[in-house]
Design a protein around this motif. Structure first.
Motif, PDB file in Angstrom:
ATOM      1  N   HIS A  16       0.822  -1.220   0.000  1.00  0.00           N
ATOM      2  CA  HIS A  16       0.000   0.000   0.000  1.00  0.00           C
ATOM      3  C   HIS A  16       0.852   1.266   0.000  1.00  0.00           C
ATOM      4  N   ARG A  17       2.084   1.201  -0.480  1.00  0.00           N
ATOM      5  CA  ARG A  17       2.955   2.371  -0.446  1.00  0.00           C
ATOM      6  C   ARG A  17       3.375   2.830  -1.837  1.00  0.00           C
ATOM      7  N   ALA A  18       2.888   2.191  -2.859  1.00  0.00           N
ATOM      8  CA  ALA A  18       3.279   2.571  -4.216  1.00  0.00           C
ATOM      9  C   ALA A  18       2.560   3.856  -4.625  1.00  0.00           C
ATOM     10  N   PRO A  19       3.147   4.605  -5.553  1.00  0.00           N
ATOM     11  CA  PRO A  19       2.514   5.852  -5.994  1.00  0.00           C
ATOM     12  C   PRO A  19       1.382   5.589  -6.987  1.00  0.00           C
ATOM     13  N   LEU A  20       0.400   4.818  -6.568  1.00  0.00           N
ATOM     14  CA  LEU A  20      -0.725   4.472  -7.426  1.00  0.00           C
ATOM     15  C   LEU A  20      -2.003   5.080  -6.868  1.00  0.00           C
ATOM     16  N   ASP A  21      -2.874   5.540  -7.772  1.00  0.00           N
ATOM     17  CA  ASP A  21      -4.160   6.013  -7.288  1.00  0.00           C
ATOM     18  C   ASP A  21      -5.114   4.817  -7.187  1.00  0.00           C
ATOM     19  N   MET A  22      -6.320   5.064  -6.707  1.00  0.00           N
ATOM     20  CA  MET A  22      -7.269   3.971  -6.469  1.00  0.00           C
ATOM     21  C   MET A  22      -7.644   3.243  -7.758  1.00  0.00           C
ATOM     22  N   ARG A  23      -7.792   3.959  -8.856  1.00  0.00           N
ATOM     23  CA  ARG A  23      -8.181   3.315 -10.113  1.00  0.00           C
ATOM     24  C   ARG A  23      -7.056   2.428 -10.629  1.00  0.00           C
ATOM     25  N   GLN A  24      -5.814   2.865 -10.484  1.00  0.00           N
ATOM     26  CA  GLN A  24      -4.687   2.038 -10.905  1.00  0.00           C
ATOM     27  C   GLN A  24      -4.587   0.793 -10.035  1.00  0.00           C
ATOM     28  N   ARG A  25      -4.798   0.933  -8.746  1.00  0.00           N
ATOM     29  CA  ARG A  25      -4.771  -0.227  -7.846  1.00  0.00           C
ATOM     30  C   ARG A  25      -5.867  -1.219  -8.230  1.00  0.00           C
ATOM     31  N   ARG A  26      -7.064  -0.692  -8.503  1.00  0.00           N
ATOM     32  CA  ARG A  26      -8.186  -1.553  -8.887  1.00  0.00           C
ATOM     33  C   ARG A  26      -7.850  -2.306 -10.168  1.00  0.00           C
ATOM     34  N   VAL A  52      -3.372   0.744 -18.775  1.00  0.00           N
ATOM     35  CA  VAL A  52      -2.595  -0.487 -18.953  1.00  0.00           C
ATOM     36  C   VAL A  52      -1.230  -0.161 -19.544  1.00  0.00           C
ATOM     37  N   ILE A  53      -1.207   0.718 -20.529  1.00  0.00           N
ATOM     38  CA  ILE A  53       0.072   1.100 -21.131  1.00  0.00           C
ATOM     39  C   ILE A  53       0.982   1.748 -20.087  1.00  0.00           C
ATOM     40  N   GLN A  54       0.422   2.644 -19.288  1.00  0.00           N
ATOM     41  CA  GLN A  54       1.219   3.296 -18.242  1.00  0.00           C
ATOM     42  C   GLN A  54       1.762   2.272 -17.260  1.00  0.00           C
ATOM     43  N   LEU A  55       0.927   1.331 -16.851  1.00  0.00           N
ATOM     44  CA  LEU A  55       1.359   0.340 -15.870  1.00  0.00           C
ATOM     45  C   LEU A  55       2.378  -0.627 -16.461  1.00  0.00           C
ATOM     46  N   ILE A  56       2.296  -0.903 -17.756  1.00  0.00           N
ATOM     47  CA  ILE A  56       3.310  -1.731 -18.409  1.00  0.00           C
ATOM     48  C   ILE A  56       4.632  -0.968 -18.459  1.00  0.00           C
ATOM     49  N   GLN A  57       4.561   0.314 -18.819  1.00  0.00           N
ATOM     50  CA  GLN A  57       5.783   1.120 -18.914  1.00  0.00           C
ATOM     51  C   GLN A  57       6.450   1.336 -17.561  1.00  0.00           C
ATOM     52  N   THR A  58       5.672   1.366 -16.499  1.00  0.00           N
ATOM     53  CA  THR A  58       6.253   1.558 -15.171  1.00  0.00           C
ATOM     54  C   THR A  58       6.624   0.239 -14.507  1.00  0.00           C
ATOM     55  N   GLY A  59       6.382  -0.886 -15.192  1.00  0.00           N
ATOM     56  CA  GLY A  59       6.834  -2.173 -14.690  1.00  0.00           C
ATOM     57  C   GLY A  59       5.859  -2.903 -13.793  1.00  0.00           C
TER      58      GLY A  59
END
Length: 176
Positions: A16-26, A52-59
């Motif tokens: 719960h410490r990653a720089p993700l907002d609620m929609r990205q976590r979901r 999805v593209i952003q999350l792929i690019q950020t690993g």
């Protein structure tokens, strides 16, 4: 394309410490390798391909069909280095006092404490915007005594992401 979580994503979801907002976590939670982009779009919303593209690019996600991501990229807005920065307009559109109320009701319901139950009841019975804001403020003030300070801080941060801008500003001024 059926995106899957990486080890980084699993760690981020657990900590719960990653720089993700609620929609990205979901979205990360829903990316189990079984759902394709269309199904994820139905569950999360029209901005799913860009996320999805952003999350792929950020690993945080991997895909077995990287070619499909390249094809989908021109239709999506250009991703930024910080995943939350590109989603600011989407987050703004999704802000509501009702969502903030439901979120905090769920958090209070998870706490096994009589004070949390009383705060839950107060927030549940609040009808006017001012009464809801007062109940949200009271619950956040009490939360550090019921849980860890770090958890209470994360709840406060998520609540401020969901509250409408005008209410969030009033909420932050009242906290000072």
């Amino acid at each position: 394309m059926q995106p899957q979580k990486t080890d980084l994503a699993r760690t981020a979801l657990q900590a719960h410490r990653a720089p993700l907002d609620m929609r990205q976590r979901r979205l990360l939670i829903l990316c189990d390798g079984q759902r394709d982009l269309v199904q994820l779009g139905q569950l999360v919303g029209p901005e799913t391909p860009a996320m999805v593209i952003q999350l792929i690019q950020t690993g945080y996600l991997v895909s077995s069909a990287a070619a499909e991501v390249t094809v989908a990229a021109p239709a999506a807005p250009a991703p930024s280095v910080m995943p939350t920065a590109a989603l600011a307009p989407v987050t703004e559109r999704r802000r509501s006092l009702v969502a903030a109320r439901i979120y905090l009701l769920d958090i209070l319901e998870l706490q096994r404490h009589p004070q949390a139950a009383a705060l839950f009841h107060t927030l549940q019975q609040a009808r006017s915007d001012d009464a809801v804001m007062a109940a949200l403020h009271a619950a956040l003030e009490a939360l550090p005594g019921l849980t860890s300070t770090g958890y209470a801080g994360r709840v406060r941060q998520r609540l401020l992401e969901v509250l409408p801008t005008a209410h969030a500003e009033r909420f932050q001024i009242a906290a000072v």
